[in-house]
Design a protein around this motif. Structure first.
Motif, PDB file in Angstrom:
ATOM      1  N   GLU A 185       1.256  47.428  36.490  1.00 36.21           N
ATOM      2  CA  GLU A 185       0.062  46.910  35.819  1.00 36.21           C
ATOM      3  C   GLU A 185       0.348  45.834  34.791  1.00 36.21           C
ATOM      4  O   GLU A 185      -0.586  45.284  34.197  1.00 36.21           O
ATOM      5  CB  GLU A 185      -0.689  48.055  35.116  1.00 36.21           C
ATOM      6  CG  GLU A 185      -1.066  49.221  36.011  1.00 36.21           C
ATOM      7  CD  GLU A 185       0.049  50.253  36.096  1.00 36.21           C
ATOM      8  OE1 GLU A 185       1.041  50.126  35.328  1.00 36.21           O
ATOM      9  OE2 GLU A 185      -0.048  51.170  36.925  1.00 36.21           O
TER      10      GLU A 185
ATOM     11  N   TRP B 213      -4.516  43.389  45.590  1.00 31.84           N
ATOM     12  CA  TRP B 213      -5.356  42.649  44.643  1.00 31.84           C
ATOM     13  C   TRP B 213      -6.839  42.881  44.910  1.00 31.84           C
ATOM     14  O   TRP B 213      -7.632  43.024  43.971  1.00 31.84           O
ATOM     15  CB  TRP B 213      -5.032  41.165  44.720  1.00 31.84           C
ATOM     16  CG  TRP B 213      -5.771  40.332  43.715  1.00 31.84           C
ATOM     17  CD1 TRP B 213      -6.936  39.660  43.903  1.00 31.84           C
ATOM     18  CD2 TRP B 213      -5.410  40.118  42.345  1.00 31.84           C
ATOM     19  NE1 TRP B 213      -7.318  39.014  42.745  1.00 31.84           N
ATOM     20  CE2 TRP B 213      -6.394  39.290  41.757  1.00 31.84           C
ATOM     21  CE3 TRP B 213      -4.349  40.532  41.557  1.00 31.84           C
ATOM     22  CZ2 TRP B 213      -6.349  38.870  40.442  1.00 31.84           C
ATOM     23  CZ3 TRP B 213      -4.292  40.116  40.233  1.00 31.84           C
ATOM     24  CH2 TRP B 213      -5.283  39.305  39.689  1.00 31.84           C
ATOM     25  N   ASP B 214      -7.215  42.945  46.169  1.00 32.96           N
ATOM     26  CA  ASP B 214      -8.636  43.097  46.504  1.00 32.96           C
ATOM     27  C   ASP B 214      -9.188  44.456  46.105  1.00 32.96           C
ATOM     28  O   ASP B 214     -10.417  44.639  46.077  1.00 32.96           O
ATOM     29  CB  ASP B 214      -8.847  42.878  48.007  1.00 32.96           C
ATOM     30  CG  ASP B 214      -8.617  41.426  48.405  1.00 32.96           C
ATOM     31  OD1 ASP B 214      -8.744  40.552  47.522  1.00 32.96           O
ATOM     32  OD2 ASP B 214      -8.302  41.172  49.588  1.00 32.96           O
ATOM     33  N   SER B 215      -8.319  45.396  45.780  1.00 33.93           N
ATOM     34  CA  SER B 215      -8.789  46.714  45.370  1.00 33.93           C
ATOM     35  C   SER B 215      -9.139  46.779  43.887  1.00 33.93           C
ATOM     36  O   SER B 215      -9.656  47.791  43.411  1.00 33.93           O
ATOM     37  CB  SER B 215      -7.716  47.762  45.677  1.00 33.93           C
ATOM     38  OG  SER B 215      -6.577  47.586  44.839  1.00 33.93           O
ATOM     39  N   LEU B 216      -8.860  45.728  43.141  1.00 32.88           N
ATOM     40  CA  LEU B 216      -9.071  45.726  41.692  1.00 32.88           C
ATOM     41  C   LEU B 216     -10.492  45.299  41.350  1.00 32.88           C
ATOM     42  O   LEU B 216     -11.109  44.489  42.059  1.00 32.88           O
ATOM     43  CB  LEU B 216      -8.075  44.773  41.027  1.00 32.88           C
ATOM     44  CG  LEU B 216      -6.587  45.071  41.239  1.00 32.88           C
ATOM     45  CD1 LEU B 216      -5.744  43.936  40.665  1.00 32.88           C
ATOM     46  CD2 LEU B 216      -6.197  46.409  40.602  1.00 32.88           C
ATOM     47  N   ASP B 217     -10.993  45.810  40.210  1.00 33.71           N
ATOM     48  CA  ASP B 217     -12.294  45.349  39.737  1.00 33.71           C
ATOM     49  C   ASP B 217     -12.129  44.020  39.004  1.00 33.71           C
ATOM     50  O   ASP B 217     -11.010  43.584  38.694  1.00 33.71           O
ATOM     51  CB  ASP B 217     -12.950  46.402  38.840  1.00 33.71           C
ATOM     52  CG  ASP B 217     -12.109  46.732  37.608  1.00 33.71           C
ATOM     53  OD1 ASP B 217     -11.594  45.799  36.943  1.00 33.71           O
ATOM     54  OD2 ASP B 217     -11.950  47.933  37.293  1.00 33.71           O
ATOM     55  N   GLY B 218     -13.234  43.365  38.704  1.00 31.72           N
ATOM     56  CA  GLY B 218     -13.215  42.037  38.114  1.00 31.72           C
ATOM     57  C   GLY B 218     -12.507  41.982  36.770  1.00 31.72           C
ATOM     58  O   GLY B 218     -11.740  41.046  36.493  1.00 31.72           O
ATOM     59  N   GLU B 219     -12.754  42.961  35.900  1.00 29.56           N
ATOM     60  CA  GLU B 219     -12.128  42.960  34.575  1.00 29.56           C
ATOM     61  C   GLU B 219     -10.616  43.087  34.682  1.00 29.56           C
ATOM     62  O   GLU B 219      -9.867  42.409  33.960  1.00 29.56           O
ATOM     63  CB  GLU B 219     -12.699  44.111  33.743  1.00 29.56           C
ATOM     64  CG  GLU B 219     -12.153  44.151  32.318  1.00 29.56           C
ATOM     65  CD  GLU B 219     -12.755  45.286  31.504  1.00 29.56           C
ATOM     66  OE1 GLU B 219     -12.335  45.461  30.336  1.00 29.56           O
ATOM     67  OE2 GLU B 219     -13.645  46.002  32.015  1.00 29.56           O
ATOM     68  N   THR B 220     -10.144  43.949  35.580  1.00 33.38           N
ATOM     69  CA  THR B 220      -8.702  44.123  35.751  1.00 33.38           C
ATOM     70  C   THR B 220      -8.073  42.873  36.334  1.00 33.38           C
ATOM     71  O   THR B 220      -6.972  42.471  35.940  1.00 33.38           O
ATOM     72  CB  THR B 220      -8.417  45.334  36.648  1.00 33.38           C
ATOM     73  OG1 THR B 220      -9.059  46.492  36.111  1.00 33.38           O
ATOM     74  CG2 THR B 220      -6.929  45.596  36.750  1.00 33.38           C
ATOM     75  N   LYS B 221      -8.758  42.240  37.276  1.00 33.02           N
ATOM     76  CA  LYS B 221      -8.243  40.991  37.828  1.00 33.02           C
ATOM     77  C   LYS B 221      -8.084  39.931  36.743  1.00 33.02           C
ATOM     78  O   LYS B 221      -7.070  39.223  36.690  1.00 33.02           O
ATOM     79  CB  LYS B 221      -9.175  40.467  38.922  1.00 33.02           C
ATOM     80  CG  LYS B 221      -9.132  41.255  40.227  1.00 33.02           C
ATOM     81  CD  LYS B 221     -10.090  40.642  41.248  1.00 33.02           C
ATOM     82  CE  LYS B 221     -10.045  41.387  42.574  1.00 33.02           C
ATOM     83  NZ  LYS B 221     -10.989  40.821  43.570  1.00 33.02           N
ATOM     84  N   ASP B 222      -9.063  39.822  35.861  1.00 29.78           N
ATOM     85  CA  ASP B 222      -8.977  38.846  34.774  1.00 29.78           C
ATOM     86  C   ASP B 222      -7.783  39.140  33.874  1.00 29.78           C
ATOM     87  O   ASP B 222      -7.074  38.220  33.429  1.00 29.78           O
ATOM     88  CB  ASP B 222     -10.264  38.856  33.956  1.00 29.78           C
ATOM     89  CG  ASP B 222     -11.447  38.273  34.713  1.00 29.78           C
ATOM     90  OD1 ASP B 222     -11.207  37.573  35.721  1.00 29.78           O
ATOM     91  OD2 ASP B 222     -12.599  38.526  34.299  1.00 29.78           O
TER      92      ASP B 222
END
Length: 742
Positions: free
Chosen positions: A551, A489-498
């Motif tokens: 994903e 999870w920590d490897s994801l950017d903010g938009e993908t996390k949302d």
């Protein structure tokens, strides 16, 4: 030689006819000798050709020859003959019933249709056409023996309203019970008794005219379950993981489920099958899926043994058993025990719910459906034509409304007429494509922004605190369905996390909705004063799913497509506004990372035989019959639910009482009641001989044990260490150690 055989056979036929009161003269008739002298088939053919001499002419089914000869030897005849000499206005003429065995109601109907029409001069003659069956024939026969002057055997009474107010079954049973030794007595060589006479009988016989005959009650009592038998509700979810509800330490509020756990039991070592249809067959029959006919899901039709994808004729369902004991029964929701080729309106419906013991059914026969615009809804045996659904429609609410109507309907009659009910409520939730109402989604906006790794750790810690799993239970390996590591999870950017968090918000809202559904049912039971005497079982068909892939997807069937020849540019997702996720304008499924958190503390997913696919919650509550017991860590399996429910309500399974279904002996069940475990926390698992894993790394070696009672999660958690396996093709081809959730 043929003449010699013919002479012997005709002599034997003449002897049988004489003993039975028939003709002594056998005319010269051609008989085909294929089985040799003394063949029962040859003798039967001769007798059949001469039955008109004794008042009945028919053609024999070869399979009935031996039966007919046995009856002739014993001096008794087919029930059709009984009618022939019992009606004062009737003399048998011709009859052709070659397609049916003796004593069948079809023969009786043909008999009257062919011959009695010319004598239908008494009131209510047409009534007999509707009411003739084996019980009527038996009752008429017994009455002719024990009470020849009874009005039942006169034309007017038998055809009139008096008969229509009686139970044929009870009438036959009463006379058979009270007059068990009333044989037919004929002198050898005599003709059959005429309608005005009766068989000879001894004055000392219990069948003599002086013996009193007690008539049956005009209104027989209906079949009733044992006194105090509880209502039964089985709630089955779809693709819900071990850690997704409050009693198993989810963060999602599920107060109704928590109430069940607080008033009853939570089984932490319950096992199921890794996919849908097999476990539904196991839960509803108590049989292992292969024996029930469901080695796979009902989405094909191979037709091989164990994969017929229909419940066998010799398989009784829980609904059929309870219905036969006097329960009112209904199924609501997902069925998935009818293969795809038979779910359309014009199909054979023998595998549909109403034909498998349910008085009523409302739901979807398919394995999945839209939560907003269902592809097909069936009521009883009819497809409901719905062109469009209301704007606020949700299939979970629709199912719940129907379940409430069923319960209310069973309580609409006078108290003395009310029966306990069995409700099988099989949710379409949590199966993809995921969907929830906006009002439920709003509760969880922003709740999962920290990701699946954090969620898994939090659930794992709470499970240890509550005692659901032992303190030494490790966090599972972070492995996806195909053996690749779950995305960090920590490897994801903010938009993908949302984007990814949106999917879990939908899933949580669906769990919430299911709990609301159960709460509405419990509230109604409280209002009716029947909650305490209702046995409620709650579980899931298998573990959480990884069908959304690494994903997730907004196009469920695109991700779900696993067919050869897909184009190279095939995409498993569509670029739609994330705001649509969970609503009617998307077909969403969450990423496998959330599935990993659903199955905490186990690894892998639905469709796999690892613990993540087959370990699910099981809650059971019956306050009036079982004191609250808290956690139970004994191993039990899906096949154990039916025998446990039957044990608790006091109804035997047909296989234990030589029961049949449609004339076929019922299969014995594989499951074992775990009622002793409910009554005694120290009682070992009732699955004697269960498999416990002995871990000798890197392999997991199974051994059989007589007492598999042990704390949950101590086996099948680590099983085989993937990192220690040799390099090979398939989902574990990467030999490197897997990432463990930090």
């Amino acid at each position: 030689m043929a003449n010699e055989h013919y002479t012997r056979d005709t002599d034997r036929a003449r002897q049988l006819l004489a003993e039975a009161g028939g003709a002594e003269t056998i005319p010269e008739i051609p008989v085909s000798y294929t089985a040799g002298s003394g063949s029962e088939q040859n003798i039967a053919q001769i007798i059949a050709a001469n039955l008109d001499e004794i008042g009945l002419r028919t053609r024999l089914d070869p399979q009935e020859n031996a039966v007919m000869i046995d009856r002739l030897r014993g001096g008794t005849f087919d029930g059709l003959w009984v009618l022939g000499h019992s009606f004062a206005q009737y003399t048998p003429s011709t009859l052709s019933v070659s397609a049916f065995p003796f004593n069948s109601e079809k023969n009786a109907s043909n008999f009257l249709d062919d011959d009695y029409a010319t004598h239908a001069d008494s009131p209510g003659a047409s009534t007999i056409y509707r009411r003739l069956n084996n019980d009527l024939l038996e009752a008429a026969f017994i009455l002719e023996l024990v009470a020849p002057d009874s009005p039942l055997v006169t034309t007017s009474a038998l055809h009139g309203v008096t008969w229509s107010k009686r139970s044929e079954l009870d009438l036959a049973h009463a006379y058979l019970t009270e007059r068990p030794s009333c044989p037919v007595s004929f002198s050898a060589g005599s003709r059959l008794p005429s309608a005005s006479s009766s068989p000879a009988r001894s004055s000392s016989s219990p069948c003599s005219d002086s013996s009193p005959v007690t008539p049956p009650p005009p209104w027989p009592d209906p079949v009733r379950p044992p006194d105090g038998a509880p209502n039964v509700i089985v709630v089955l979810l779809d693709d819900m993981g071990y850690a997704d509800i409050g009693p198993f330490r989810s963060e999602i509020p599920t107060p109704a489920l928590q109430r069940l756990a607080d008033e009853g039991f939570a089984f932490t070592n319950y096992h199921t099958t890794p996919v849908c249809s097999p476990v539904r067959a196991a839960v509803l029959t108590g049989l292992n899926p292969h024996r029930a006919g469901f080695a796979s899901v009902a989405n094909s039709g191979p037709g091989f043994p164990g994969v017929r994808l229909e419940l066998g004729e010799d398989v009784s369902t829980l609904a059929e058993v309870l219905h036969g004991a006097g329960y009112a029964t209904a199924a609501v929701g997902k069925w998935h025990l009818t293969r795809d080729s038979l779910i359309h309106e014009g199909a054979d419906k023998s595998s549909w719910p109403v034909q498998r013991g349910f008085d009523h059914y409302y739901g979807s026969l398919e394995g999945l459906n839209s939560f907003f615009h269902p592809n097909q809804i069936v009521r009883d045996n009819t497809v409901v034509q719905v062109e469009e659904t209301p704007e606020d429609y949700c299939i979970t609410d629709d199912y719940t409304d129907e379940a409430l109507r069923f319960i209310q309907g069973t309580r609409a009659s006078a108290p003395q007429e009310q029966r306990p009910f069995f409700l099988y409520f099989a949710h379409t939730a949590m199966h993809g494509p995921l969907g929830a109402k906006e009002s439920d989604l709003a509760k969880y906006r922003g709740r999962y922004s920290e990701g699946w790794d954090v969620l898994l750790r939090e659930r794992h810690a709470r499970q240890i605190d509550l005692g659901i799993i032992p303190p030494e239970t490790p966090l599972p390996e972070s492995v996806g369905r195909l053996g690749k590591e779950v995305i960090d999870w920590d490897s994801l950017d903010g938009e993908t996390k949302d984007l990814y968090a949106r999917y879990q918000e939908v899933y949580a809202a669906m769990v919430d909705s299911v709990d609301q559904s159960l709460s509405r049912i419990i509230d109604l039971l409280d209002e009716l004063g029947e909650k305490d005497n209702t046995l409620v079982v709650f579980t899931s068909d298998n573990g959480g799913s990884a069908e959304g892939g690494p994903e997730g997807t907004r196009s469920y069937f695109s991700r779900f497509a696993h067919v050869p020849g897909l184009p190279e540019d095939w995409t498993a997702d569509v670029d739609r506004d994330p705001a649509f996720i969970g609503g009617p304008r998307s077909m969403a499924h969450y990423p496998e990372g959330w599935g990993m958190a659903s199955n905490t503390p186990f690894r892998f997913y639905k469709g796999q035989t690892f613990a993540g696919g087959v370990r699910v919650p099981l809650l059971l509550s019956w306050p009036a019959g079982l004191a609250a017991g808290g956690l139970r860590d004994q191993y039990q399996y899906a096949t154990d639910l039916t025998p446990t429910i039957l044990d608790l309500v006091g109804v035997p399974h047909p296989s234990t009482v030589n029961g049949t279904r449609h004339g076929v002996p019922v299969k014995d069940i594989d499951g074992v009641s775990f009622a002793p475990v409910l009554r005694d926390a120290s009682h070992p698992s009732t699955k004697a001989g269960a498999v416990r894993r002995v871990r000798r790394q890197p392999w997991a070696v199974p051994r059989r044990v007589e007492d598999p009672h042990e704390p949950p999660a101590r086996y099948a958690l680590r099983g085989r260490r993937v990192g220690a396996l040799p390099r090979r093709r398939g989902p574990h081809r990467d030999p490197r150690p897997r990432r463990t959730v930090p």
